[in-house]
Design an enzyme around this catalytic site. Structure first.
Site, PDB file in Angstrom:
ATOM      1  N   SER A  97       0.823  -1.208   0.000  1.00  5.63           N
ATOM      2  CA  SER A  97       0.000   0.000   0.000  1.00  5.63           C
ATOM      3  C   SER A  97       0.860   1.262   0.000  1.00  5.63           C
ATOM      4  CB  SER A  97      -0.928   0.008   1.222  1.00  5.63           C
ATOM      5  OG  SER A  97      -0.176  -0.110   2.419  1.00  5.63           O
ATOM      6  N   HIS A 120     -39.559  23.318 -12.876  1.00  4.93           N
ATOM      7  CA  HIS A 120     -39.676  22.389 -14.021  1.00  4.93           C
ATOM      8  C   HIS A 120     -38.909  22.914 -15.235  1.00  4.93           C
ATOM      9  CE1 HIS A 120     -43.049  20.687 -11.679  1.00  4.93           C
ATOM     10  NE2 HIS A 120     -43.363  21.965 -11.473  1.00  4.93           N
ATOM     11  N   SER A 127     -12.770  23.959 -29.126  1.00  3.30           N
ATOM     12  CA  SER A 127     -12.963  22.697 -29.835  1.00  3.30           C
ATOM     13  C   SER A 127     -11.841  22.526 -30.836  1.00  3.30           C
ATOM     14  CB  SER A 127     -14.316  22.716 -30.540  1.00  3.30           C
ATOM     15  OG  SER A 127     -14.319  21.821 -31.624  1.00  3.30           O
ATOM     16  N   LYS A 152     -16.112  27.643 -31.129  1.00  5.67           N
ATOM     17  CA  LYS A 152     -16.561  27.163 -29.827  1.00  5.67           C
ATOM     18  C   LYS A 152     -15.814  27.742 -28.634  1.00  5.67           C
ATOM     19  CE  LYS A 152     -18.839  23.584 -29.387  1.00  5.67           C
ATOM     20  NZ  LYS A 152     -20.191  23.436 -28.884  1.00  5.67           N
ATOM     21  N   GLU A 187     -18.472  21.456 -16.708  1.00  4.80           N
ATOM     22  CA  GLU A 187     -18.873  20.098 -17.112  1.00  4.80           C
ATOM     23  C   GLU A 187     -18.065  19.041 -16.361  1.00  4.80           C
ATOM     24  OE1 GLU A 187     -19.828  19.931 -21.648  1.00  4.80           O
ATOM     25  OE2 GLU A 187     -18.407  21.549 -21.313  1.00  4.80           O
TER      26      GLU A 187
HETATM   27  N1  ARG Z   1      -1.368  -1.011   5.166  1.00  4.43           N
HETATM   28  C1  ARG Z   1      -2.287  -1.467   6.148  1.00  4.43           C
HETATM   29  C2  ARG Z   1      -3.615  -0.734   5.987  1.00  4.43           C
HETATM   30  O1  ARG Z   1      -3.630   0.226   5.329  1.00  4.43           O
HETATM   31  C3  ARG Z   1      -1.737  -1.202   7.516  1.00  4.43           C
HETATM   32  C4  ARG Z   1      -2.289  -2.109   8.561  1.00  4.43           C
HETATM   33  C5  ARG Z   1      -1.826  -3.485   8.288  1.00  4.43           C
HETATM   34  N2  ARG Z   1      -2.144  -4.343   9.357  1.00  4.43           N
HETATM   35  C6  ARG Z   1      -2.039  -5.669   9.260  1.00  4.43           C
HETATM   36  N3  ARG Z   1      -2.367  -6.352  10.276  1.00  4.43           N
HETATM   37  N4  ARG Z   1      -1.666  -6.250   8.156  1.00  4.43           N
HETATM   38  O2  ARG Z   1      -4.645  -1.147   6.476  1.00  4.43           O
END
Ligand code: ARG
Length: 463
Positions: free
Chosen positions: A26, A159, A280, A286, A293
């Site tokens: 992550s 309306h 455009s 245009k 939008e």
């Molecule tokens: N990257 C994880 C999250 O965003 C952090 C927590 C991970 N915890 C675990 N027990 N694997 O949720």
């Protein structure tokens, strides 16, 4: 990376599959929480020192190391490594590189579960504050514009048909109300954000005597979360944010829709500066309101983000589950989208130029003072249902003859009702119609002046 090198690698005999590493990481997105993670680490160190888990010297060395890492992050020099999975382990690993095995004491009495929930709350608190600033800018821009265009009349619609004339300022202040409610919601959400999960550890709390009041206070929270299981698995604060953002985007989208309509030649009520429009690639003539939008369009993804996280959460057993890692991207995307849409809406409101004649002409089209004609007859003693009927017949007649209501000769009026006299004409002008709507919250100039004053005052108090 061999698992033996991973912070959690002790019980593993095989390396993580490359696809799993890629799938579960992550850090590519939670690196946005790096500075909050540092703050949170620093507070945790204080609690560990207070609890006697760290000596003052150890606490000092750990903190100094973290501050140096913070410096690297701020300057963009810090290298995040995907194989270290997430932002928390990246920072811990960097600390180990810097100060050696002492860094291994940092994670005492803590889990990434309470860690990430704390970081995320810190992050959102800051973002909500800056969204409140932007909402304030937008509310101010609406009030400024409402003051600037005071006196201009346009048709109010129901309306999407001409209904009754209203002050353009009154119309703009309707949006001021929407964004004020949005601001109120965001402000109230701060209270629920101000709850600190740190010290809940993985799910059950920790044997170390950590002072959770202390860490909560050090991090600017109001109080520690009262239940460790809830603390690590609660994402209500993120959902509330996503809902508040979705609602604000809905308001921005409605405003955008009106700007788009108003800029079309069929309405021709406003013009937007060239700087806020695009052209455009094929049609040289245009000038398109693409910003409006796109705001209307981006509302879709913000709704999607809310539904995405609601769906992630449903059916999750207590406490932490890895599904929760899916909470971040919808929130980050929503923060970015909402902030840019707010900024651009401020520019559009500031830059919009009303085409007074077009608004005025339109306000007179479509028999917008027919209600006033009915009200006139009520004033002369006719019950409203009857006067509504008479006025309707007069409108049909005028339409057939191609006349505006005030162009109908008195003798013709009197064929519909003997009650109609010369004084009817002053009831049929758009100015008169606007001026008579004097109830609180109505479009009469004196009411709108008061509304402007209230808005100014509220903006002042909102500092
Ligand atoms: N990257 C994880 C999250 O965003 C952090 C927590 C991970 N915890 C675990 N027990 N694997 O949720």
């Amino acid at each position: 990376m061999a698992n033996i090198d991973k912070l959690w690698g002790g019980r593993f005999r095989e390396s993580t599959h490359a696809l799993v590493e890629k799938f579960t990481e992550s850090v590519s997105f939670d690196r946005r929480l790096a500075l909050q993670d540092i703050r949170q680490n620093l507070a945790h160190i204080e609690a560990l020192r207070e609890a006697g888990v760290l000596t003052p010297e150890e606490a000092e060395t750990l903190s100094r190391g973290l501050r140096e890492i913070e410096e690297e992050i701020r300057e963009g020099r810090f290298v995040f490594r995907r194989e270290l999975e997430d932002v928390h382990m990246n920072i811990e690993a960097a600390l180990t590189e810097r100060i050696g095995p002492l860094a291994g004491k940092l994670h005492t009495g803590r889990s990434r579960n309470d860690q990430v929930a704390t970081d995320f709350r810190l992050y959102l608190t800051e973002e909500v504050r800056s969204i409140l600033e932007l909402l304030r800018d937008l509310r101010r821009a609406l009030v400024d514009k409402a003051e600037e265009v005071f006196g201009i009349i346009l048709p109010g619609f129901t309306h999407l048909q001409h209904a009754q004339p209203v002050l353009f300022s009154h119309h703009l202040l309707a949006y001021y109300e929407m964004f004020s409610r949005d601001a109120e919601r965001f402000r109230e959400s701060l209270k629920r954000l101000a709850v600190c999960p740190l010290g809940s550890a993985a799910l059950a709390g920790t044997p170390y005597p950590l002072d959770r009041e202390l860490t909560a206070r050090l991090l600017g929270f109001e109080r520690p979360a009262p239940n460790s299981l809830d603390a690590v698995s609660d994402r209500d604060f993120a959902l509330e944010f996503l809902f508040n953002a979705a609602l604000t985007m809905m308001h921005l989208s409605r405003l955008s829709e009106e700007l788009i309509l108003w800029m079309s030649p069929e309405f021709g009520f406003i013009d937007l500066p060239d700087a806020l429009c695009t052209g455009s690639s094929i049609m040289p003539q245009k000038k398109n309101p693409d910003v409006a939008e796109l705001i209307r369009g981006k509302t879709g993804r913000v709704y999607g983000n809310l539904v995405a996280l609601l769906t992630v959460m449903k059916g999750l057993p207590l406490a932490y589950n890895r599904d929760l890692q899916e909470d971040k991207e919808p929130v980050f995307d929503t923060v970015d989208t909402l902030k840019s849409c707010l900024e651009l809406s401020v520019l559009m409101v500031e830059g919009l130029h009303p085409r007074v004649d077009r608004m005025r002409t339109a306000a007179e089209e479509g028999y917008t003072t027919a209600t006033d004609l009915a009200d006139y007859l009520v004033m002369k003693g006719l019950p409203f249902r009857e006067s509504h009927h008479v006025a309707g017949r007069i409108v049909a007649y005028a339409e057939e003859k191609g006349l505006k209501l005030w162009e109908i000769p008195l003798s013709d009026f009197r064929r519909f009702s003997e009650l109609i006299e010369e004084d009817v004409y002053e009831w049929l002008t758009v100015e008169g119609s606007v001026a008579r709507r004097r109830t609180f919250g109505g479009t009469a100039p004196e009411r709108v002046r008061e509304a402007l004053k209230r808005a100014r005052q509220a903006l002042e108090e909102d500092r």
